[in-house]
Design a protein around this motif. Structure first.
Motif, short mmCIF file in Angstrom:
data_model
loop_
_atom_site.label_atom_id
_atom_site.label_comp_id
_atom_site.label_asym_id
_atom_site.label_seq_id
_atom_site.Cartn_x
_atom_site.Cartn_y
_atom_site.Cartn_z
N ASP A 63 0.88 -1.15 -0.03
CA ASP A 63 -0.09 0.00 -0.03
C ASP A 63 0.85 1.23 0.00
O ASP A 63 0.30 2.24 -0.23
N SER A 99 -2.34 9.68 5.73
CA SER A 99 -3.03 8.84 6.41
C SER A 99 -2.39 6.96 6.45
O SER A 99 -2.02 6.65 5.26
N PRO A 156 -2.41 3.23 6.53
CA PRO A 156 -3.29 1.97 6.24
C PRO A 156 -3.71 1.22 7.25
O PRO A 156 -2.97 1.26 8.57
N ASN A 157 -4.60 0.26 7.39
CA ASN A 157 -4.93 -0.29 8.42
C ASN A 157 -3.84 -1.37 8.83
O ASN A 157 -3.13 -1.79 8.26
N ALA A 158 -3.85 -1.72 10.31
CA ALA A 158 -2.91 -2.53 10.75
C ALA A 158 -2.87 -3.86 10.02
O ALA A 158 -4.27 -4.34 9.71
N SER A 196 -1.54 -4.12 7.12
CA SER A 196 -1.36 -3.68 5.66
C SER A 196 0.42 -4.05 5.60
O SER A 196 1.09 -3.95 6.30
N LEU A 206 1.89 -2.41 11.26
CA LEU A 206 2.12 -2.57 9.62
C LEU A 206 2.98 -3.51 9.38
O LEU A 206 3.67 -3.81 10.41
#
Ligand code: F3S
Length: 399
Positions: free
Chosen positions: A42, A126, A128-130, A132, A151
Protein backbone atom coordinates in the motif's frame (compact mmCIF):
# COMPACT_ATOMS: atom_id res chain seq x y z
CA UNK A 1 9.23 -18.86 -6.39
CA UNK A 2 5.82 -18.47 -7.98
CA UNK A 3 5.82 -15.73 -10.61
CA UNK A 4 2.76 -14.31 -12.31
CA UNK A 5 2.73 -13.98 -16.11
CA UNK A 6 3.08 -10.19 -15.83
CA UNK A 7 6.07 -10.56 -13.49
CA UNK A 8 7.75 -12.95 -15.92
CA UNK A 9 7.19 -10.48 -18.74
CA UNK A 10 8.62 -7.64 -16.66
CA UNK A 11 11.67 -9.78 -15.88
CA UNK A 12 12.19 -10.51 -19.55
CA UNK A 13 12.31 -6.77 -20.24
CA UNK A 14 8.95 -6.47 -21.99
CA UNK A 15 7.95 -3.43 -19.89
CA UNK A 16 11.27 -1.62 -20.10
CA UNK A 17 14.66 -1.66 -18.49
CA UNK A 18 13.73 0.12 -15.24
CA UNK A 19 10.98 -2.34 -14.37
CA UNK A 20 13.16 -5.26 -15.40
CA UNK A 21 15.92 -4.08 -13.02
CA UNK A 22 13.39 -3.49 -10.23
CA UNK A 23 12.04 -7.03 -10.54
CA UNK A 24 15.55 -8.43 -10.69
CA UNK A 25 16.35 -6.73 -7.37
CA UNK A 26 13.20 -8.17 -5.78
CA UNK A 27 13.85 -11.61 -7.23
CA UNK A 28 17.41 -11.65 -5.86
CA UNK A 29 16.10 -10.77 -2.38
CA UNK A 30 13.35 -13.38 -2.70
CA UNK A 31 15.95 -16.06 -3.45
CA UNK A 32 18.12 -14.99 -0.52
CA UNK A 33 15.18 -15.05 1.88
CA UNK A 34 13.50 -18.19 0.48
CA UNK A 35 10.34 -16.25 -0.38
CA UNK A 36 7.69 -18.04 -2.39
CA UNK A 37 6.09 -14.95 -3.90
CA UNK A 38 5.82 -11.19 -4.01
CA UNK A 39 3.10 -9.30 -2.12
CA UNK A 40 1.32 -6.08 -3.21
CA UNK A 41 2.01 -3.09 -0.99
CA UNK A 42 0.00 0.00 0.00
CA UNK A 43 2.94 2.33 0.53
CA UNK A 44 6.62 2.56 -0.34
CA UNK A 45 9.00 4.83 1.52
CA UNK A 46 12.29 5.44 -0.24
CA UNK A 47 15.56 6.55 1.36
CA UNK A 48 18.69 7.72 -0.46
CA UNK A 49 17.58 11.31 -1.00
CA UNK A 50 20.40 13.38 0.46
CA UNK A 51 23.20 13.92 -2.03
CA UNK A 52 25.55 13.31 0.90
CA UNK A 53 24.38 9.69 1.07
CA UNK A 54 24.02 8.75 -2.60
CA UNK A 55 26.72 10.87 -4.28
CA UNK A 56 27.24 11.14 -8.03
CA UNK A 57 26.66 7.44 -8.63
CA UNK A 58 23.20 7.58 -7.05
CA UNK A 59 22.41 10.83 -8.83
CA UNK A 60 23.20 9.28 -12.20
CA UNK A 61 21.27 6.11 -11.36
CA UNK A 62 18.15 8.15 -10.51
CA UNK A 63 18.59 10.30 -13.63
CA UNK A 64 18.52 7.18 -15.82
CA UNK A 65 15.49 5.66 -14.09
CA UNK A 66 13.51 8.88 -14.19
CA UNK A 67 14.38 9.36 -17.86
CA UNK A 68 12.66 6.02 -18.63
CA UNK A 69 8.91 5.61 -18.81
CA UNK A 70 8.81 4.07 -15.34
CA UNK A 71 6.60 5.61 -12.66
CA UNK A 72 5.95 4.72 -9.05
CA UNK A 73 3.03 2.29 -8.94
CA UNK A 74 1.96 2.89 -5.35
CA UNK A 75 1.81 5.80 -2.94
CA UNK A 76 5.46 6.65 -2.33
CA UNK A 77 7.07 9.00 0.15
CA UNK A 78 10.74 9.89 0.35
CA UNK A 79 13.20 10.49 3.17
CA UNK A 80 14.56 13.94 4.08
CA UNK A 81 17.09 15.47 1.72
CA UNK A 82 20.23 17.31 2.76
CA UNK A 83 18.97 20.89 2.97
CA UNK A 84 15.99 23.16 3.41
CA UNK A 85 14.69 23.26 -0.15
CA UNK A 86 13.55 26.88 0.09
CA UNK A 87 16.10 28.45 2.42
CA UNK A 88 19.30 26.58 1.54
CA UNK A 89 20.99 29.75 0.38
CA UNK A 90 20.32 31.64 3.62
CA UNK A 91 21.70 28.66 5.54
CA UNK A 92 24.97 28.80 3.58
CA UNK A 93 24.61 25.46 1.86
CA UNK A 94 27.23 25.40 -0.93
CA UNK A 95 25.58 25.96 -4.31
CA UNK A 96 27.38 22.97 -5.91
CA UNK A 97 25.72 20.76 -3.30
CA UNK A 98 22.33 22.45 -3.67
CA UNK A 99 22.37 22.06 -7.45
CA UNK A 100 22.87 18.31 -7.21
CA UNK A 101 20.37 17.99 -4.36
CA UNK A 102 17.70 19.77 -6.40
CA UNK A 103 18.35 17.42 -9.32
CA UNK A 104 17.80 14.38 -7.08
CA UNK A 105 14.52 15.88 -5.89
CA UNK A 106 13.37 16.54 -9.45
CA UNK A 107 14.14 12.93 -10.45
CA UNK A 108 12.05 11.59 -7.56
CA UNK A 109 9.24 14.00 -8.43
CA UNK A 110 9.31 12.79 -12.01
CA UNK A 111 8.91 9.23 -10.79
CA UNK A 112 5.80 10.32 -8.91
CA UNK A 113 6.70 10.72 -5.26
CA UNK A 114 4.77 12.75 -2.73
CA UNK A 115 6.75 15.84 -1.68
CA UNK A 116 7.28 14.38 1.77
CA UNK A 117 11.00 14.65 2.60
CA UNK A 118 10.46 13.10 5.97
CA UNK A 119 11.69 10.21 8.09
CA UNK A 120 8.41 10.20 10.04
CA UNK A 121 6.07 9.52 7.09
CA UNK A 122 3.33 8.23 9.42
CA UNK A 123 2.95 11.76 10.76
CA UNK A 124 1.56 13.56 7.72
CA UNK A 125 -0.19 10.93 5.62
CA UNK A 126 -3.03 8.58 6.45
CA UNK A 127 -1.76 5.26 7.66
CA UNK A 128 -3.31 2.08 6.21
CA UNK A 129 -5.03 -0.47 8.45
CA UNK A 130 -2.91 -2.55 10.78
CA UNK A 131 -1.68 -5.67 9.02
CA UNK A 132 -1.23 -3.89 5.68
CA UNK A 133 1.94 -4.66 3.73
CA UNK A 134 4.24 -1.76 3.02
CA UNK A 135 7.89 -1.42 1.96
CA UNK A 136 9.73 1.21 3.97
CA UNK A 137 13.39 2.04 3.90
CA UNK A 138 14.60 4.25 6.78
CA UNK A 139 15.10 1.88 9.67
CA UNK A 140 13.54 4.12 12.34
CA UNK A 141 10.31 4.46 10.33
CA UNK A 142 10.21 0.74 9.45
CA UNK A 143 10.59 -0.28 13.11
CA UNK A 144 7.90 2.25 14.10
CA UNK A 145 5.59 0.87 11.40
CA UNK A 146 6.00 -2.73 12.57
CA UNK A 147 6.02 -2.10 16.31
CA UNK A 148 3.72 0.85 16.90
CA UNK A 149 1.43 0.98 13.87
CA UNK A 150 1.05 -2.77 13.33
CA UNK A 151 1.99 -2.51 9.64
CA UNK A 152 4.22 -5.08 7.96
CA UNK A 153 7.52 -4.16 6.41
CA UNK A 154 11.04 -5.41 6.26
CA UNK A 155 13.85 -2.96 6.78
CA UNK A 156 14.22 -2.11 3.13
CA UNK A 157 17.36 -0.68 1.61
CA UNK A 158 17.25 2.40 -0.63
CA UNK A 159 17.41 0.15 -3.70
CA UNK A 160 14.85 -2.45 -2.60
CA UNK A 161 12.37 0.26 -1.54
CA UNK A 162 12.83 1.92 -4.93
CA UNK A 163 12.18 -1.43 -6.62
CA UNK A 164 9.05 -1.84 -4.47
CA UNK A 165 7.82 1.65 -5.42
CA UNK A 166 8.32 0.90 -9.13
CA UNK A 167 6.62 -2.50 -9.05
CA UNK A 168 4.05 -1.90 -6.30
CA UNK A 169 5.24 -5.10 -4.63
CA UNK A 170 7.72 -6.39 -2.15
CA UNK A 171 9.14 -9.77 -1.23
CA UNK A 172 6.80 -11.83 0.95
CA UNK A 173 9.33 -12.82 3.59
CA UNK A 174 10.62 -12.09 7.11
CA UNK A 175 8.46 -9.53 8.93
CA UNK A 176 5.61 -9.88 6.43
CA UNK A 177 4.92 -13.34 7.86
CA UNK A 178 3.20 -13.98 11.21
CA UNK A 179 5.72 -16.58 12.32
CA UNK A 180 8.61 -14.10 12.08
CA UNK A 181 6.92 -11.39 14.16
CA UNK A 182 7.40 -13.17 17.47
CA UNK A 183 10.11 -12.07 19.91
CA UNK A 184 13.19 -14.23 20.22
CA UNK A 185 14.87 -12.28 23.03
CA UNK A 186 13.69 -9.93 25.77
CA UNK A 187 15.16 -6.87 27.44
CA UNK A 188 13.93 -6.16 30.94
CA UNK A 189 13.98 -2.61 32.16
CA UNK A 190 15.29 -2.68 35.74
CA UNK A 191 16.02 0.97 36.15
CA UNK A 192 16.06 2.63 39.53
CA UNK A 193 15.64 6.35 39.83
CA UNK A 194 18.67 7.48 41.76
CA UNK A 195 21.68 9.77 41.68
CA UNK A 196 23.70 8.13 38.93
CA UNK A 197 26.27 10.91 38.84
CA UNK A 198 26.57 11.87 42.54
CA UNK A 199 29.39 14.30 41.82
CA UNK A 200 27.18 16.16 39.33
CA UNK A 201 24.03 15.76 41.39
CA UNK A 202 22.20 14.48 38.36
CA UNK A 203 19.14 12.42 39.06
CA UNK A 204 18.11 10.06 36.30
CA UNK A 205 14.50 9.35 35.60
CA UNK A 206 13.64 6.85 32.87
CA UNK A 207 11.59 9.02 30.54
CA UNK A 208 11.98 11.15 27.44
CA UNK A 209 13.81 10.62 24.14
CA UNK A 210 17.26 10.24 25.73
CA UNK A 211 16.28 7.33 28.00
CA UNK A 212 14.35 5.53 25.29
CA UNK A 213 17.11 6.20 22.78
CA UNK A 214 19.70 4.62 25.07
CA UNK A 215 17.46 1.61 25.61
CA UNK A 216 17.01 1.22 21.85
CA UNK A 217 20.73 1.58 21.17
CA UNK A 218 21.60 -1.04 23.77
CA UNK A 219 18.93 -3.38 22.39
CA UNK A 220 20.20 -2.90 18.84
CA UNK A 221 23.71 -3.82 19.90
CA UNK A 222 22.85 -6.85 22.01
CA UNK A 223 19.89 -8.48 20.29
CA UNK A 224 18.87 -9.81 16.90
CA UNK A 225 15.45 -10.55 15.47
CA UNK A 226 12.30 -9.27 17.15
CA UNK A 227 13.04 -7.94 20.65
CA UNK A 228 10.53 -7.83 23.48
CA UNK A 229 10.73 -4.97 25.98
CA UNK A 230 9.55 -5.57 29.52
CA UNK A 231 8.80 -3.05 32.22
CA UNK A 232 8.57 -0.08 29.87
CA UNK A 233 5.06 0.83 31.00
CA UNK A 234 1.99 0.68 28.83
CA UNK A 235 2.17 4.22 27.44
CA UNK A 236 5.02 6.04 25.82
CA UNK A 237 4.91 9.43 24.15
CA UNK A 238 5.42 9.60 20.40
CA UNK A 239 8.79 11.27 21.08
CA UNK A 240 9.84 8.29 23.21
CA UNK A 241 8.61 5.73 20.67
CA UNK A 242 10.40 7.56 17.89
CA UNK A 243 13.63 7.78 19.87
CA UNK A 244 13.45 4.07 20.72
CA UNK A 245 12.86 3.07 17.09
CA UNK A 246 15.50 5.47 15.79
CA UNK A 247 18.25 4.20 18.08
CA UNK A 248 17.22 0.55 17.71
CA UNK A 249 17.63 0.83 13.94
CA UNK A 250 20.97 2.63 14.19
CA UNK A 251 22.96 -0.41 15.26
CA UNK A 252 22.12 -4.05 14.49
CA UNK A 253 19.46 -5.47 12.25
CA UNK A 254 16.34 -5.62 14.41
CA UNK A 255 13.23 -4.58 12.51
CA UNK A 256 10.59 -4.78 15.21
CA UNK A 257 9.95 -4.75 18.94
CA UNK A 258 7.04 -5.97 21.04
CA UNK A 259 6.06 -5.54 24.67
CA UNK A 260 4.97 -8.46 26.81
CA UNK A 261 6.14 -11.45 28.78
CA UNK A 262 6.82 -14.29 26.35
CA UNK A 263 7.98 -17.44 28.09
CA UNK A 264 10.97 -19.53 27.05
CA UNK A 265 13.14 -16.77 25.61
CA UNK A 266 16.43 -15.33 26.85
CA UNK A 267 16.02 -12.20 29.02
CA UNK A 268 18.69 -9.49 29.26
CA UNK A 269 18.66 -6.67 31.80
CA UNK A 270 18.78 -2.98 31.07
CA UNK A 271 19.46 -1.18 34.33
CA UNK A 272 21.40 1.86 35.53
CA UNK A 273 24.76 0.27 34.66
CA UNK A 274 23.75 -0.43 31.04
CA UNK A 275 22.19 3.04 30.80
CA UNK A 276 25.36 4.80 31.93
CA UNK A 277 27.67 2.59 29.86
CA UNK A 278 25.65 3.29 26.70
CA UNK A 279 25.51 7.01 27.46
CA UNK A 280 29.28 7.20 28.04
CA UNK A 281 29.92 5.27 24.84
CA UNK A 282 28.09 7.80 22.66
CA UNK A 283 28.26 11.08 24.53
CA UNK A 284 31.76 12.52 24.33
CA UNK A 285 31.30 16.18 25.19
CA UNK A 286 30.09 18.00 28.30
CA UNK A 287 28.34 20.78 26.45
CA UNK A 288 27.86 21.52 22.76
CA UNK A 289 28.25 24.60 20.59
CA UNK A 290 25.08 23.96 18.62
CA UNK A 291 21.75 22.57 19.83
CA UNK A 292 20.16 20.06 17.44
CA UNK A 293 16.60 18.78 17.73
CA UNK A 294 14.94 16.45 15.25
CA UNK A 295 16.56 13.12 14.50
CA UNK A 296 14.19 11.55 13.56
CA UNK A 297 12.49 14.75 12.40
CA UNK A 298 10.21 16.37 14.95
CA UNK A 299 6.51 15.62 14.98
CA UNK A 300 3.76 18.15 15.66
CA UNK A 301 3.37 16.76 19.19
CA UNK A 302 7.06 17.36 19.89
CA UNK A 303 6.92 20.89 18.48
CA UNK A 304 3.97 21.59 20.75
CA UNK A 305 5.95 20.37 23.79
CA UNK A 306 9.03 22.30 22.71
CA UNK A 307 7.02 25.51 22.24
CA UNK A 308 5.48 25.06 25.70
CA UNK A 309 8.86 24.74 27.37
CA UNK A 310 10.32 27.69 25.42
CA UNK A 311 7.58 30.22 26.24
CA UNK A 312 9.31 33.50 27.10
CA UNK A 313 12.82 31.99 26.92
CA UNK A 314 15.85 32.70 24.71
CA UNK A 315 18.54 30.23 23.64
CA UNK A 316 22.04 31.28 24.60
CA UNK A 317 23.50 29.44 21.64
CA UNK A 318 22.47 28.47 18.13
CA UNK A 319 19.69 25.94 17.89
CA UNK A 320 18.43 24.13 14.78
CA UNK A 321 15.15 22.22 14.63
CA UNK A 322 14.55 19.65 11.89
CA UNK A 323 11.06 18.80 10.66
CA UNK A 324 9.22 18.36 7.37
CA UNK A 325 7.54 21.27 5.55
CA UNK A 326 4.15 19.70 6.22
CA UNK A 327 4.74 19.56 9.96
CA UNK A 328 6.20 23.08 9.93
CA UNK A 329 3.08 24.33 8.14
CA UNK A 330 0.85 22.86 10.86
CA UNK A 331 3.14 24.22 13.59
CA UNK A 332 2.90 27.69 12.00
CA UNK A 333 -0.89 27.57 11.88
CA UNK A 334 -1.03 26.56 15.53
CA UNK A 335 1.49 29.18 16.62
CA UNK A 336 4.14 26.71 17.87
CA UNK A 337 6.82 27.65 15.36
CA UNK A 338 6.69 31.37 16.17
CA UNK A 339 7.35 30.65 19.87
CA UNK A 340 10.27 28.38 18.99
CA UNK A 341 11.67 30.93 16.52
CA UNK A 342 11.24 33.75 19.05
CA UNK A 343 13.45 31.72 21.38
CA UNK A 344 16.15 31.99 18.71
CA UNK A 345 15.87 28.58 17.04
CA UNK A 346 16.10 28.12 13.27
CA UNK A 347 13.86 25.62 11.53
CA UNK A 348 15.41 23.48 8.83
CA UNK A 349 12.63 21.88 6.83
CA UNK A 350 12.72 18.70 4.76
CA UNK A 351 16.31 17.94 5.69
CA UNK A 352 18.02 15.16 7.60
CA UNK A 353 19.78 16.37 10.74
CA UNK A 354 22.82 14.24 10.07
CA UNK A 355 23.30 13.78 6.33
CA UNK A 356 23.51 17.47 5.55
CA UNK A 357 26.41 19.82 4.84
CA UNK A 358 24.69 22.28 7.22
CA UNK A 359 26.58 21.10 10.32
CA UNK A 360 29.90 21.55 8.51
CA UNK A 361 28.83 24.90 7.08
CA UNK A 362 27.99 26.12 10.58
CA UNK A 363 31.50 25.07 11.44
CA UNK A 364 30.90 23.46 14.81
CA UNK A 365 33.14 21.16 16.82
CA UNK A 366 30.40 19.84 19.05
CA UNK A 367 26.62 19.63 19.27
CA UNK A 368 24.17 19.03 22.08
CA UNK A 369 21.15 16.85 21.37
CA UNK A 370 18.66 14.48 22.98
CA UNK A 371 18.89 12.08 20.03
CA UNK A 372 21.00 8.96 20.42
CA UNK A 373 20.69 8.22 16.72
CA UNK A 374 21.70 11.79 15.92
CA UNK A 375 24.74 11.59 18.21
CA UNK A 376 25.85 8.33 16.62
CA UNK A 377 25.79 9.75 13.09
CA UNK A 378 27.06 13.19 14.05
CA UNK A 379 30.30 11.56 15.08
CA UNK A 380 30.44 9.16 12.13
CA UNK A 381 29.43 11.55 9.37
CA UNK A 382 30.88 14.84 10.55
CA UNK A 383 33.45 13.85 13.20
CA UNK A 384 31.58 16.19 15.54
CA UNK A 385 31.54 15.55 19.29
CA UNK A 386 28.19 15.28 21.03
CA UNK A 387 26.77 16.07 24.43
CA UNK A 388 23.78 13.79 24.86
CA UNK A 389 21.37 15.31 27.33
CA UNK A 390 17.77 15.03 28.31
CA UNK A 391 15.47 17.49 26.46
CA UNK A 392 14.66 19.37 29.68
CA UNK A 393 18.34 19.58 30.60
CA UNK A 394 19.14 21.03 27.19
CA UNK A 395 16.52 23.74 27.59
CA UNK A 396 17.25 24.58 31.21
CA UNK A 397 21.00 24.65 30.64
CA UNK A 398 20.92 26.74 27.48
CA UNK A 399 18.20 29.36 27.90
FE1 F3S B 1 15.82 11.10 9.97
FE2 F3S B 1 18.22 11.69 9.17
FE3 F3S B 1 17.86 11.04 11.66
S1 F3S B 1 16.70 10.56 8.03
S2 F3S B 1 16.23 9.54 11.49
S3 F3S B 1 17.01 12.85 10.65
S4 F3S B 1 19.58 10.38 10.38
Amino acid sequence: MILKKSEEKALSGEYGEALQSAYRVLLAIARLTNAKRFVPIDWAHVSGVSYLTIGDYGLDFLRRISASKAKFKVFTTVNPCGMDIECWNELNIPSEYAEKQLKIISYYQKLGTANSFTCVPFQSYSVPNAGSHIAWAESSAAIFANSVLGLRTNRESAVSALAAALTGKTVYSDLHLDENRKPSIALKLSFEERESHPEKVRKRKFSGPLSFGLLGYYAGKHTNGVVEFRGMGSRQTIAEQKALCGALGTVGSTGMFTQGKTTGIEVLDFGNKEYEETLNEISDSETGELIVFGCPQMTIEELYELSKSLQGKKFQKKCVVFCSSKVYETASKRGYSSIIESAGATFVRDACADFTPLISSLNVDSVVTDSVKGAHYMKRVHGVKTALLDTKEIISGNT
